[in-house]
Design an enzyme around this catalytic site. Sequence first.
Site, mmCIF file in Angstrom:
data_model
loop_
_atom_site.group_PDB
_atom_site.id
_atom_site.type_symbol
_atom_site.label_atom_id
_atom_site.label_comp_id
_atom_site.label_asym_id
_atom_site.label_seq_id
_atom_site.Cartn_x
_atom_site.Cartn_y
_atom_site.Cartn_z
ATOM 1 N N ASP A 133 -7.579 2.045 1.815
ATOM 2 C CA ASP A 133 -7.311 2.852 3.008
ATOM 3 C C ASP A 133 -8.229 4.071 3.081
ATOM 4 O O ASP A 133 -7.993 4.975 3.858
ATOM 5 C CB ASP A 133 -5.830 3.294 2.973
ATOM 6 N N HIS A 139 0.866 -1.183 0.000
ATOM 7 C CA HIS A 139 0.000 0.000 0.000
ATOM 8 C C HIS A 139 0.896 1.224 0.000
ATOM 9 O O HIS A 139 1.566 1.493 0.990
ATOM 10 C CB HIS A 139 -0.948 -0.005 1.191
ATOM 11 N N HIS A 164 -5.301 10.093 0.061
ATOM 12 C CA HIS A 164 -5.921 10.251 1.386
ATOM 13 C C HIS A 164 -4.975 10.866 2.411
ATOM 14 O O HIS A 164 -5.429 11.571 3.294
ATOM 15 C CB HIS A 164 -6.487 8.914 1.873
HETATM 16 ZN ZN LIG Z 1 -2.845 4.906 3.007
#
Ligand SMILES: [Zn+2]
Length: 907
Positions: free
Chosen positions: A127, A15, A354
Amino acid sequence: MNGKKKTIHIISHTHWDREWYLPYEKHHYLLIEFMDQLLDTLEKDPQFKSFHLDGQTIILDDYLEVRPDMKDKIKQFIDEERIHIGPWYVLQDEFLTSSESNIRNLQYGMKDAKKWGNISKIGYFPDSFGNMGQAPQILHQAGIKHAAFGRGVKPTGFNNLVSEADSYESPYSEMRWQAPNGSEVTGILFANWYCNGNEIPEDKEAAKKYWDGHIEAMERYAASDHLLMLNGCDHQPVQTNLSAAIQTAEELYPDYEFIHSNFNQYIQALDEQLTVPELKEVKGELRSQHTDGWGTLVNTASSRVYLKQMNQEVQTLLEKEVEPLATFSYLLGEDDDRDILEYAWKTLMQNHPHDSICGCSVDEVHREMVTRFEKSKYMAESYKQATMKKLGAKIDTTIFNKYGKEPIPFVVFNTTGLGKTGVVTVEIDFMRAYFADGAHRQSVEAFDLDHYILVDADGNEYDYHLEDTAVVFDYDLPKHQFRQPYLAKRAKVSFEAKDIPLFSHSTFALVKAAKKEREKQQIASSKNTLENKQVRVEINTNGSLTIIDKKTGRTFSNLLIYENTGDIGNEYMYREANDDSPITTENETAQIQLIENSSFRATYLITHQFEIPESAEALLEKEQKQLVWFTSRKAKRSKKTVLFTMQTKVSLEKHSTGVNVDVVYDNNAKDHRLRVLFPTNIQSDVHYADAIFEVAKRNNRPAGEWTNPDYSQHQQAFVSMHDSNQGITITNKGLNEYEVLRDEANTIAMTLLRAVGELGDWGYFPTPEAQCLGQQTASFKIYPHLSGTTNEQVYQQAYQYVVPWSTLQIPVQDGEVASKHQYLSYQAKDNLVQTSLKVATNKEDLMIRFFNMTNKESSIEIKEQENIATIYESNVLEEKVNECIDNMQVYVKQFEIKSIGIIPRRK
Ligand SMILES: [Zn+2]
């Protein structure tokens, strides 16, 4: 069980937060290392089958920027389906980026992925801090039938029953996720998070311990025989010995089948086994409604508000100004420039991940974001200016010679999909003296600004207001000549333009002529009052407002009270200081001063001065350094105070039903939150907030398990509360957080600022710049719902509030285009919001997009006109989904997002 072996799908991934607890380039350095290792592993180990590149194509751009020579190798692995890419350009925050930004992220991500070859077929939100309700519809239109996400739904496991009424819980990690219009995807919740298969041991003894726990955890939630194991985590390097680790697992657990899988393979297996109706259905927005409320990260909506404001400005510039103007110009036969737009959009979207737009990174990250916003904005502004010049050069302004001497014409564009009325401010050069002609400052200074009247193309006269009159230096950069500096006598001219049709321009001019004396009713006709035909606004001694609907006498009182509390949380979460009681301006006396008053607008300046604690007490820093989790902190606010000064401009225009508010203040305190309160006094259990292609209906009160005293939520353009006979809507520019207080008045509290000193999450990362010291601003507008007006009509006004007029001074000239001209015309019902008008990215057509705010069917009729051949129904990827429509009418179902392709007949 049917005796068949369960399959464990091990999907390797990382990620990749592009920037976060390290500045971008430091994460970038790690990315280069990571990619080198990935390519090396794929080459050396044929058993290492495939790798999921986190659903975002920008990773490839970032790598190739440094190692362009690796392009062929990457292409080979993508072709062999060993590297899986897309569908997004970046992993955005869904709620803090506009509806159109969410679409562009998918469009550019899929466009880039297509260039490489294969696109991963999963809507990937690993996420995201909550998920937008319309995601299933957007993905469905893009041909994606599955979505994976890490937050938003509470998994309960097999033993926990989920009540039928509850839309936000699921016993299984697999579910059906339905958008408000009924579109569905199979939702896959990472019930054990996206790191549940990280670092699988190769050693037998360690592996036994590892697998026992992990298999049990997966089986607790999985509805099928296919268990999902995500081999990777945040910035996780490749597990180079994975093939050996899988071999160990196979030897230890002969009852399970282990495969080094990928999402395409996993969802295919899932589809073959699952009969969809067995799964629980979850609906709309997934915002972790059924949790204790302490881990939802919603207060990232108010972390570093300045970023949100810049984002709102640049998004609006691109989608509501530049693209429509480029479309106007395209309809007149000019070329558009898609490359410029793609560059500006992508530069902006680099701020949309994000950890970026949420303001939850270290200071260096957010400093670089400010530069990126500026880069995107400057490119967009240049393109806008060039486009307006092309348009302006075609407009006939000779008519103004009829109305007086020495006309100074200018054009006003309405780039919104709704007729527009309001005050326009245009910058006018009354006189220019070029250096090449031997400019004399004295003659420019002496230029007389009196004796001008303002007229439209029909000769109607308008009241206007001049300000910022000055002699300024400026220059032209002609296309085929050297730069040309000049001095100009420049001023800002303000007036109220009325009923400018959607997607059109109107031309006005200052001309020298005798003024006609007319009786003028001023907007501020009595003390501390603003009044037009529809509303009266009274400013109370504490600076709060009373707004009265003149027709019905309906009154909203005590609006615009400021509230200040201590915040000992972090960039993610608000946590009120201990023993805190809010400081408000309710019992303060404000200075109230009339600073502008004319027949079309009046403005009061309200000054508040009050004492607030200078910061939290010293204990907070100690607790931060000792990694005391924010919910357990004991810090209070400091006893030492500072004088906090807020300057609020409140104005009313002649034909507006809303009250404009612009706030400026110097933030000289730390560790606090500043909000503005609007007691609605409306009895309702629900309110409405502008979300992504949706006016989301949300509960005023949280679910039973919510223990966080704060119940803040996200908004885009507005929040609204209404019952069957009254309502109030607050629209804003880049203020993404509000809360409906659990008080008797159902007060809407909107966050103006949240000042905190640390990042939060998994360690101690000081962020002094998240205190947002120095000058801060806020702009919003309060709309009472007047009698005879529908809620949808008010929402339309709220959407339009955020879009400025576009203006340009032009010469007196002959031209092929009339002084008033509508580029595109249509009839749409009030429940349809127009979100985009642009030239299609990969073809010659135009694209216009609407969404239906309500559960009532609706329609749009595009007006026949010379430059339009025909129209067709399209989707979010600008593909044709239905044949051309003869009667130019398109139906829009409840809550549907509808894109329409327009085939132009160009000159
Ligand atoms: Zn993240």
